[in-house]
Design a protein around this motif. Structure first.
Motif, PDB file in Angstrom:
ATOM      1  N   GLY A 120       0.666  -1.276   0.122  1.00 13.35           N
ATOM      2  CA  GLY A 120      -0.043   0.334   0.186  1.00 13.35           C
ATOM      3  C   GLY A 120       0.448   1.240  -0.182  1.00 13.35           C
ATOM      4  N   ILE A 121       0.203   2.472   0.295  1.00 12.14           N
ATOM      5  CA  ILE A 121       0.832   3.710   0.454  1.00 12.14           C
ATOM      6  C   ILE A 121       0.316   4.364   2.069  1.00 12.14           C
ATOM      7  CG2 ILE A 121       0.967   5.826  -1.134  1.00 12.14           C
ATOM      8  CD1 ILE A 121       0.259   5.255  -3.340  1.00 12.14           C
ATOM      9  N   SER A 122       1.313   4.573   2.495  1.00 11.51           N
ATOM     10  CA  SER A 122       1.521   5.367   3.374  1.00 11.51           C
ATOM     11  C   SER A 122       1.298   7.128   3.282  1.00 11.51           C
ATOM     12  CB  SER A 122       1.944   4.645   4.641  1.00 11.51           C
ATOM     13  OG  SER A 122       2.234   5.704   5.629  1.00 11.51           O
ATOM     14  N   LEU A 123       0.887   8.136   4.386  1.00 11.13           N
ATOM     15  CA  LEU A 123       1.118   9.174   3.848  1.00 11.13           C
ATOM     16  C   LEU A 123       0.709   9.918   5.685  1.00 11.13           C
ATOM     17  CD1 LEU A 123      -1.844  11.027   3.915  1.00 11.13           C
ATOM     18  CD2 LEU A 123      -1.666  10.649   1.796  1.00 11.13           C
ATOM     19  N   THR A 124       1.760  11.336   5.219  1.00 14.87           N
ATOM     20  CA  THR A 124       0.594  11.908   6.877  1.00 14.87           C
ATOM     21  C   THR A 124       0.983  12.902   6.150  1.00 14.87           C
ATOM     22  OG1 THR A 124       2.434  10.342   8.429  1.00 14.87           O
ATOM     23  CG2 THR A 124       1.492  12.625   9.247  1.00 14.87           C
ATOM     24  N   THR A 125      -0.700  13.495   6.597  1.00 15.91           N
ATOM     25  CA  THR A 125      -0.674  15.343   6.549  1.00 15.91           C
ATOM     26  C   THR A 125      -1.212  16.171   7.958  1.00 15.91           C
ATOM     27  OG1 THR A 125      -2.163  16.530   4.835  1.00 15.91           O
ATOM     28  CG2 THR A 125      -3.503  14.726   5.867  1.00 15.91           C
ATOM     29  N   SER A 126      -1.115  17.160   7.503  1.00 21.46           N
ATOM     30  CA  SER A 126      -1.654  18.167   9.643  1.00 21.46           C
ATOM     31  C   SER A 126      -3.192  18.016   9.254  1.00 21.46           C
ATOM     32  CB  SER A 126      -1.444  19.266   8.303  1.00 21.46           C
ATOM     33  OG  SER A 126      -2.322  20.459   9.357  1.00 21.46           O
ATOM     34  N   GLY A 127      -2.977  18.135  10.495  1.00 21.17           N
ATOM     35  CA  GLY A 127      -4.553  17.935  10.498  1.00 21.17           C
ATOM     36  C   GLY A 127      -5.935  18.865  10.103  1.00 21.17           C
ATOM     37  N   GLN A 128      -4.859  20.133  10.028  1.00 17.91           N
ATOM     38  CA  GLN A 128      -5.891  21.453   9.247  1.00 17.91           C
ATOM     39  C   GLN A 128      -6.035  21.896   8.403  1.00 17.91           C
ATOM     40  OE1 GLN A 128      -3.367  21.897  12.248  1.00 17.91           O
ATOM     41  NE2 GLN A 128      -4.796  21.429  13.459  1.00 17.91           N
ATOM     42  N   ASN A 129      -5.208  20.290   7.254  1.00 15.43           N
ATOM     43  CA  ASN A 129      -5.435  20.146   6.376  1.00 15.43           C
ATOM     44  C   ASN A 129      -7.111  19.569   5.564  1.00 15.43           C
ATOM     45  OD1 ASN A 129      -4.939  20.394   3.202  1.00 15.43           O
ATOM     46  ND2 ASN A 129      -2.276  20.361   3.542  1.00 15.43           N
TER      47      ASN A 129
END
Length: 158
Positions: A120-129
């Motif tokens: 799969g693919i893992s990602l992290t993003t801002s909680g505000q985005n």
């Protein structure tokens, strides 16, 4: 503008870096970094030369205008004993956001992950985005509510 009909997604090669570097610089500035196009260029060149990442870019068809990119880094899941990809960077220029370019880049990343046999693919993003979160979830990404994410900042001066 309906970008889906007027864009091309291409895998970046070393010769594409000078055109992508200003976009990568805009991405870094978006995350409060000081603008440095030369740094962006060197970083991307090194990743491609060392085969350390896969970079796709979106270009308006029939033009030289680049409108976004996605960069993925290879990794592995020890528990499942399978490869996976880390989607570290996704950026679309402000004037074409919400037009399908980000979705097209995500789909190309997923296609590449399938072709490489990744888990799969893992990602992290801002909680505000919230806009990015909505896009990721609409493409099947599931927010992890089980595991906590930690970072260790390493000082190069110690």
């Amino acid at each position: 503008m309906n970008i889906n009909e007027k864009q091309m997604i291409k895998r970046a090669e070393l010769r594409d870096v000078p055109a992508i570097a200003p976009l990568f610089d805009q991405y870094r500035v978006f995350y409060d970094q000081i603008s440095d196009v030369e740094l962006a260029k060197r970083f991307l060149e090194e990743r491609i030369q060392k085969d350390q990442s896969v970079l796709y870019y979106a270009q308006l068809e029939g033009t030289d205008q680049l409108i976004g990119f996605v960069q993925l880094y290879p990794s592995f899941s020890s528990v499942s004993a399978q490869p996976l990809w880390i989607l570290n960077d996704l950026f679309v220029t402000e004037n074409v956001r919400r037009s399908g370019a980000g979705r097209a880049l995500l789909r190309e990343a997923a296609r590449m992950a399938r072709l490489t046999g990744a888990k799969g693919i893992s990602l992290t993003t801002s909680g505000q985005n919230k806009a990015a979160q909505k896009l990721y979830e609409s493409e099947g990404y599931i927010r992890d509510t089980v595991y906590w994410h930690y970072d260790l900042q390493i000082s190069q001066e110690d």
